[in-house]
Enzyme design. Structure first.
Site, PDB file in Angstrom:
ATOM      1  N   HIS A 157      80.580  60.094  18.290  1.00  0.00           N
ATOM      2  CA  HIS A 157      79.690  60.967  19.072  1.00  0.00           C
ATOM      3  C   HIS A 157      79.969  62.456  18.804  1.00  0.00           C
ATOM      4  O   HIS A 157      79.686  63.293  19.639  1.00  0.00           O
ATOM      5  CB  HIS A 157      79.800  60.662  20.581  1.00  0.00           C
ATOM      6  CG  HIS A 157      79.212  59.324  20.932  1.00  0.00           C
ATOM      7  ND1 HIS A 157      77.971  59.190  21.525  1.00  0.00           N
ATOM      8  CD2 HIS A 157      79.683  58.073  20.759  1.00  0.00           C
ATOM      9  CE1 HIS A 157      77.720  57.899  21.719  1.00  0.00           C
ATOM     10  NE2 HIS A 157      78.745  57.195  21.246  1.00  0.00           N
TER      11      HIS A 157
ATOM     12  N   ASP B 118      78.656  63.807  16.000  1.00  0.00           N
ATOM     13  CA  ASP B 118      77.550  64.298  15.155  1.00  0.00           C
ATOM     14  C   ASP B 118      76.533  65.126  15.942  1.00  0.00           C
ATOM     15  O   ASP B 118      76.283  66.273  15.622  1.00  0.00           O
ATOM     16  CB  ASP B 118      76.878  63.165  14.354  1.00  0.00           C
ATOM     17  CG  ASP B 118      76.334  62.028  15.202  1.00  0.00           C
ATOM     18  OD1 ASP B 118      76.619  61.990  16.427  1.00  0.00           O
ATOM     19  OD2 ASP B 118      75.619  61.168  14.655  1.00  0.00           O
TER      20      ASP B 118
ATOM     21  N   SER C  53      59.513  40.593   4.005  1.00  0.00           N
ATOM     22  CA  SER C  53      60.972  40.616   4.147  1.00  0.00           C
ATOM     23  C   SER C  53      61.473  39.206   4.409  1.00  0.00           C
ATOM     24  O   SER C  53      60.730  38.366   4.942  1.00  0.00           O
ATOM     25  CB  SER C  53      61.362  41.509   5.329  1.00  0.00           C
ATOM     26  OG  SER C  53      62.681  41.209   5.717  1.00  0.00           O
TER      27      SER C  53
ATOM     28  N   GLY D 156      72.764  43.623  13.748  1.00  0.00           N
ATOM     29  CA  GLY D 156      73.253  44.053  15.070  1.00  0.00           C
ATOM     30  C   GLY D 156      74.718  44.432  15.105  1.00  0.00           C
ATOM     31  O   GLY D 156      75.319  44.508  16.169  1.00  0.00           O
TER      32      GLY D 156
ATOM     33  N   SER E  30      74.219  50.087  10.199  1.00  0.00           N
ATOM     34  CA  SER E  30      73.100  50.904   9.757  1.00  0.00           C
ATOM     35  C   SER E  30      72.225  50.267   8.684  1.00  0.00           C
ATOM     36  O   SER E  30      72.021  50.823   7.604  1.00  0.00           O
ATOM     37  CB  SER E  30      73.561  52.288   9.303  1.00  0.00           C
ATOM     38  OG  SER E  30      72.485  53.162   9.513  1.00  0.00           O
ATOM     39  N   SER E  31      71.701  49.107   9.010  1.00  0.00           N
ATOM     40  CA  SER E  31      70.713  48.502   8.118  1.00  0.00           C
ATOM     41  C   SER E  31      69.476  49.380   8.061  1.00  0.00           C
ATOM     42  O   SER E  31      68.752  49.385   7.065  1.00  0.00           O
ATOM     43  CB  SER E  31      70.371  47.085   8.567  1.00  0.00           C
ATOM     44  OG  SER E  31      69.877  47.081   9.877  1.00  0.00           O
TER      45      SER E  31
ATOM     46  N   ASP F 234      74.231  58.271   9.325  1.00  0.00           N
ATOM     47  CA  ASP F 234      73.855  57.017   8.671  1.00  0.00           C
ATOM     48  C   ASP F 234      73.255  57.255   7.286  1.00  0.00           C
ATOM     49  O   ASP F 234      73.702  56.695   6.286  1.00  0.00           O
ATOM     50  CB  ASP F 234      72.825  56.255   9.524  1.00  0.00           C
ATOM     51  CG  ASP F 234      73.356  55.922  10.905  1.00  0.00           C
ATOM     52  OD1 ASP F 234      74.556  56.157  11.144  1.00  0.00           O
ATOM     53  OD2 ASP F 234      72.572  55.439  11.742  1.00  0.00           O
TER      54      ASP F 234
HETATM   55  P1  ADP Z   1      71.314  49.186  12.540  1.00  0.00           P
HETATM   56  O1  ADP Z   1      70.775  50.317  11.763  1.00  0.00           O
HETATM   57  O2  ADP Z   1      72.540  49.552  13.324  1.00  0.00           O
HETATM   58  O3  ADP Z   1      71.532  47.931  11.739  1.00  0.00           O
HETATM   59  P2  ADP Z   1      68.827  49.511  13.854  1.00  0.00           P
HETATM   60  O4  ADP Z   1      68.279  48.965  15.124  1.00  0.00           O
HETATM   61  O5  ADP Z   1      68.897  50.977  13.675  1.00  0.00           O
HETATM   62  O6  ADP Z   1      70.246  48.818  13.652  1.00  0.00           O
HETATM   63  O7  ADP Z   1      67.979  48.950  12.634  1.00  0.00           O
HETATM   64  C1  ADP Z   1      67.725  47.572  12.527  1.00  0.00           C
HETATM   65  C2  ADP Z   1      66.272  47.379  12.159  1.00  0.00           C
HETATM   66  O8  ADP Z   1      66.089  47.651  10.747  1.00  0.00           O
HETATM   67  C3  ADP Z   1      65.821  45.940  12.331  1.00  0.00           C
HETATM   68  O9  ADP Z   1      65.435  45.705  13.682  1.00  0.00           O
HETATM   69  C4  ADP Z   1      64.634  45.891  11.372  1.00  0.00           C
HETATM   70  O10 ADP Z   1      63.488  46.467  11.968  1.00  0.00           O
HETATM   71  C5  ADP Z   1      65.101  46.797  10.221  1.00  0.00           C
HETATM   72  N1  ADP Z   1      65.715  45.956   9.182  1.00  0.00           N
HETATM   73  C6  ADP Z   1      67.005  45.843   8.886  1.00  0.00           C
HETATM   74  N2  ADP Z   1      67.206  44.932   7.890  1.00  0.00           N
HETATM   75  C7  ADP Z   1      65.990  44.471   7.565  1.00  0.00           C
HETATM   76  C8  ADP Z   1      65.506  43.496   6.634  1.00  0.00           C
HETATM   77  N3  ADP Z   1      66.315  42.816   5.838  1.00  0.00           N
HETATM   78  N4  ADP Z   1      64.174  43.282   6.600  1.00  0.00           N
HETATM   79  C9  ADP Z   1      63.353  43.966   7.389  1.00  0.00           C
HETATM   80  N5  ADP Z   1      63.736  44.861   8.289  1.00  0.00           N
HETATM   81  C10 ADP Z   1      65.034  45.129   8.381  1.00  0.00           C
HETATM   82 MG    MG Z   2      70.199  52.229  12.625  1.00  0.00          MG
END
Ligand code: ADP
Ligand code: MG
Length: 388
Positions: free
Chosen positions: A31, A33, A64, A121, A125-126, A171
């Site tokens: 926290h 940033d 996806s 989850g 940072s997906s 991120d």
């Molecule tokens: P984090 O960044 O911490 O993983 P976020 O809630 O910021 O969590 O982002 C997750 C979101 O990114 C998912 O709910 C989805 O909408 C998108 N996402 C992540 N991976 C994929 C994937 N493989 N295909 C499609 N959408 C994805």
């Molecule tokens: Mg995120």
């Protein structure tokens, strides 16, 4: 199924290009940033793959592995983000909108397939990975040359303005600047990025609590608010103050009785955490990993007691991990209230030891709450992938 197979099965032809962008772990700087401080992130060896091709019309077709549906949008009609099941497409579309806002010429649409090997989850940072992987693929298809800093800014802009998440630059900055054997150091106030070679390859273990506080968004917002109230209070006393990270601990202590206990504790966390970020940088320079480990643990304790963004599951993982031989330090990584713990270990730390931690977690929290874990190293940023 690989992303290239998903692309071929969906669109009936081979992708012209395949890109990968890494997820990230917040190494230290909890926290700090949005409080105008410094933060360190590590791009990891897991992330998001995008296979893509240009189309001849102005349509964008997206698929996806997380959904069966192919979603179609038109370049000329992207103003509104989607809601519901297809809202994942806001991440790639957000990037396209940011490019258009910045006057990049996109004469045609795209076919895009997405796959990921990041745990869902876990706060790795997906979202930044999908943004930067999409951006990288579009850069390849259109011959755009964009600096790493601007790639990070485009990714962040799409998340802030299109997806609507007011995240900081950690991120996207970490994913974009990711480099094998390196930590990404970000001065958030100046938006300045540096790549710090760690010399020795750092062995990181991620343990996912598989648990998020149901109020995570509102709790995050509350902390944000508390920090901004603290800033307003101290800014009135010193108009030159630029952020609470710059406040002296002594000044905070002088005002302890004039402010609420929460404001005092939140501010103390931000000030000491910012100091720990600097101390970690110094310790890395001196290759003193034992000290780095102690600072990581100090960061966790400060989150646990002062910022109060930990949960019993995170505390348990940290407490159990630091008792294992070869664990130098551990801390919650990311926003908190759930998510994952990152441990820094010696090279000889083994899966069998990690397994023990996972067993203890299961004993403590029950069969339905299991931790998943993996070992990872600092890895490169967005890049083209030939074949999977
Ligand atoms: P984090 O960044 O911490 O993983 P976020 O809630 O910021 O969590 O982002 C997750 C979101 O990114 C998912 O709910 C989805 O909408 C998108 N996402 C992540 N991976 C994929 C994937 N493989 N295909 C499609 N959408 C994805
Ligand atoms: Mg995120």
């Amino acid at each position: 199924m690989t992303v290239q197979e998903l692309f071929e099965n969906t669109f009936g032809l081979s992708a012209e290009t395949t890109s990968f962008a890494p997820g990230r772990v917040e190494f230290i700087g909890n926290h700090t940033d949005y409080n105008g401080g410094d933060v360190m992130g590590v791009a990891i060896d897991k992330g998001v793959f995008i296979a893509a091709s240009k189309r001849e019309d102005d349509e964008i077709h997206m698929v996806s592995t997380i959904s069966d549906e192919v979603v179609m949008r038109r370049l000329s009609c992207l103003e509104k983000p989607l809601e519901g099941n297809n809202s994942w497409t806001n991440y790639p579309i957000g990037v396209i909108c940011s490019l258009l806002k910045r006057d990049f010429n996109l004469p045609t649409g795209f076919n895009i397939a997405v796959a990921s090997n990041l745990p869902v989850g876990a706060g790795l940072s997906s979202s930044a990975a999908i943004e930067l992987s999409t951006l990288h693929a579009i850069m390849q298809l259109n011959g755009f040359d964009i600096s790493k800093a601007d790639m990070a800014r485009i990714g962040r802009q799409s998340e802030n303005e299109y997806v609507g998440i007011p995240s900081g630059i950690l991120d996207q900055g970490t994913s974009s600047f990711g480099k094998e054997g390196s930590i990404i150091y970000i001065n958030c106030k100046e938006e300045d990025f540096s790549v710090l070679a760690t010399g020795k390859k750092l062995s990181l273990w991620i343990f996912n609590t598989d648990h998020k506080h149901s109020l995570v968004d509102s709790l995050y917002g509350q902390r944000h608010q508390e920090c901004s109230e603290a800033f307003d209070y101290f800014k009135k006393l010193n108009p030159d103050l630029e952020s609470i990270c710059d406040l002296n601990l002594e000044v905070l202590q002088e005002h302890e009785n004039n402010i609420s206990l929460n404001m005092f504790k939140r501010t103390r966390h931000v000030i000491t955490e910012h100091r720990r970020v600097h101390a970690v940088k110094e310790a890395l320079n001196e290759s003193d990993l034992n000290r780095v480990g102690k600072l990581l643990l100090g960061s966790h304790r400060s989150s646990q007691h002062d910022f109060e963004n930990s949960i019993p599951e995170l505390d348990f993982l940290v407490d159990t991990l630091i008792q294992q031989e070869g664990v130098l330090g551990a801390r919650l990584s990311g926003g908190g209230f759930g998510g994952a713990v990152m441990a820094l270990t010696v090279d000889s730390f083994e899966s069998s030891q990690a397994e023990k931690v996972a067993e203890a977690y299961k004993d403590k929290f029950g069969e339905n709450r299991q931790t998943t874990f993996f070992n990872t190293y600092a890895s490169d940023g967005p890049r083209s992938i030939q074949s999977l």
